[in-house]
Enzyme design. Structure first.
Site, PDB file in Angstrom:
ATOM      1  N   LEU A  86      89.052  94.431  -3.380  1.00  0.00           N
ATOM      2  CA  LEU A  86      88.650  95.464  -4.196  1.00  0.00           C
ATOM      3  C   LEU A  86      89.603  95.576  -5.114  1.00  0.00           C
ATOM      4  O   LEU A  86      90.822  95.499  -4.882  1.00  0.00           O
ATOM      5  CB  LEU A  86      88.342  96.690  -3.423  1.00  0.00           C
ATOM      6  CG  LEU A  86      87.006  96.762  -2.707  1.00  0.00           C
ATOM      7  CD1 LEU A  86      86.866  98.248  -1.966  1.00  0.00           C
ATOM      8  CD2 LEU A  86      85.991  96.508  -3.111  1.00  0.00           C
ATOM      9  N   ASP A  87      89.374  95.631  -6.395  1.00  0.00           N
ATOM     10  CA  ASP A  87      90.111  95.820  -7.514  1.00  0.00           C
ATOM     11  C   ASP A  87      91.075  96.930  -7.404  1.00  0.00           C
ATOM     12  O   ASP A  87      90.605  98.080  -7.004  1.00  0.00           O
ATOM     13  CB  ASP A  87      89.426  96.007  -8.968  1.00  0.00           C
ATOM     14  CG  ASP A  87      88.424  94.603  -9.206  1.00  0.00           C
ATOM     15  OD1 ASP A  87      88.883  93.637  -8.788  1.00  0.00           O
ATOM     16  OD2 ASP A  87      87.553  94.886  -9.948  1.00  0.00           O
ATOM     17  N   LEU A  88      92.038  96.979  -8.051  1.00  0.00           N
ATOM     18  CA  LEU A  88      93.121  98.319  -8.137  1.00  0.00           C
ATOM     19  C   LEU A  88      92.101  99.612  -8.184  1.00  0.00           C
ATOM     20  O   LEU A  88      92.113 100.599  -7.589  1.00  0.00           O
ATOM     21  CB  LEU A  88      94.051  98.053  -9.120  1.00  0.00           C
ATOM     22  CG  LEU A  88      95.012  99.349  -9.164  1.00  0.00           C
ATOM     23  CD1 LEU A  88      96.049  99.096  -7.977  1.00  0.00           C
ATOM     24  CD2 LEU A  88      95.839  99.047 -10.508  1.00  0.00           C
TER      25      LEU A  88
END
Ligand code: URA
Length: 255
Positions: free
Chosen positions: A111-113
């Site tokens: 999952l992206d930051l």
């Protein structure tokens, strides 16, 4: 050495040694080649020899090899955490959140930051591979809050597939959840996992994502987990990921 009586599934000896967590599969092959591995008291140097971990006794240098306990957890990843096991920039990483589990768990997919929500973590590489393999088409559900109000036809385009970096995306399911002031909250279900895919899809129709949350893998939903919280998964939970039937054998896990 002759084949012995078998009562369970058969696995390659080097795989069982490696899955005990003591060494890599390549190192396990070296141990076998060096004559340091015994099955039921007899030395095996034949590469690829199959064993039944439920009834065969495997030792390395006389020490019993035990299969590592597999652990599966569902974490609600907060924003601001990197989905990695170590970050050269020193930012918070998802494994910082797992406090009471003494195993090296790795995240299944990323999952992206800035994305929050459901993140599976496990020490079972096989499960990870099945979830990520396109063949099994494990559906991931996201709730995206996008700027503006996308037209019905642009949502229809996203649903049938759009060109992203030269490749057409697979069909997606979309549903408007709520019209907000200047933004729209949309549920999107995809089974692909290209980097920043959901953000790129909405960007491509001119409605960038302001907030993104993954809410489910298959039918396995986050439920009441608050950001930063996690829970261990049962076999029943894992079945929900694959719509009922897990495509491989899982042992040592509560039903
Ligand atoms: N798609 C994205 O754009 N970001 C994520 O973190 C996951 C899916």
């Amino acid at each position: 050495m002759s084949a012995q009586k078998q009562t369970g599934s058969l696995y390659r000896l080097q795989k069982i040694i490696a899955s005990s967590g003591v060494c890599s599969r390549r190192e396990a092959e070296s141990l076998i080649a060096e004559g340091r591995v015994q099955v039921n008291g007899q030395t095996v140097i034949q590469m690829g020899y199959k064993v039944d971990p439920l009834c065969d006794t495997i030792t390395v240098d006389g020490n019993p090899v035990k299969e590592e306990q597999k652990i599966y957890i569902l974490l609600n990843k907060p924003r601001g955490y990197v989905t990695t096991l170590s970050d050269p920039q020193g930012r918070p990483i998802v494994s910082d959140l797992i406090k009471d589990i003494d195993a090296r768990l790795f995240p299944v997919g990323r999952l992206d930051l800035d994305t929050e929500g459901a993140l599976l973590m496990t020490n079972d590489g096989e499960l990870g591979n099945y979830i990520l393999h396109p063949k099994y088409e494990v559906k991931k559900t996201y709730v995206a809050t996008v700027t503006g109000k996308p037209s019905g036809s642009s949502l229809q385009n996203l649903s049938s597939g759009i060109l992203l970096e030269g490749r057409k995306t697979a069909p997606a399911r979309l549903r408007i959840l709520k019209q907000l002031k200047g933004k729209t909250r949309i549920e999107i279900i995809i089974h692909e996992g290209k980097k920043r895919q959901v953000r790129k899809m909405f960007q491509a129709i001119g409605h960038p994502v302001a907030h993104l949350k993954r809410t489910a893998y298959g039918q396995l939903t986050l439920g009441a987990l608050a950001p930063g919280e996690y829970r261990t998964l049962s076999l029943r939970d894992l079945k929900k990921i694959f719509s009922g039937k897990i495509p491989f054998t899982i042992k040592n896990i509560p039903a």
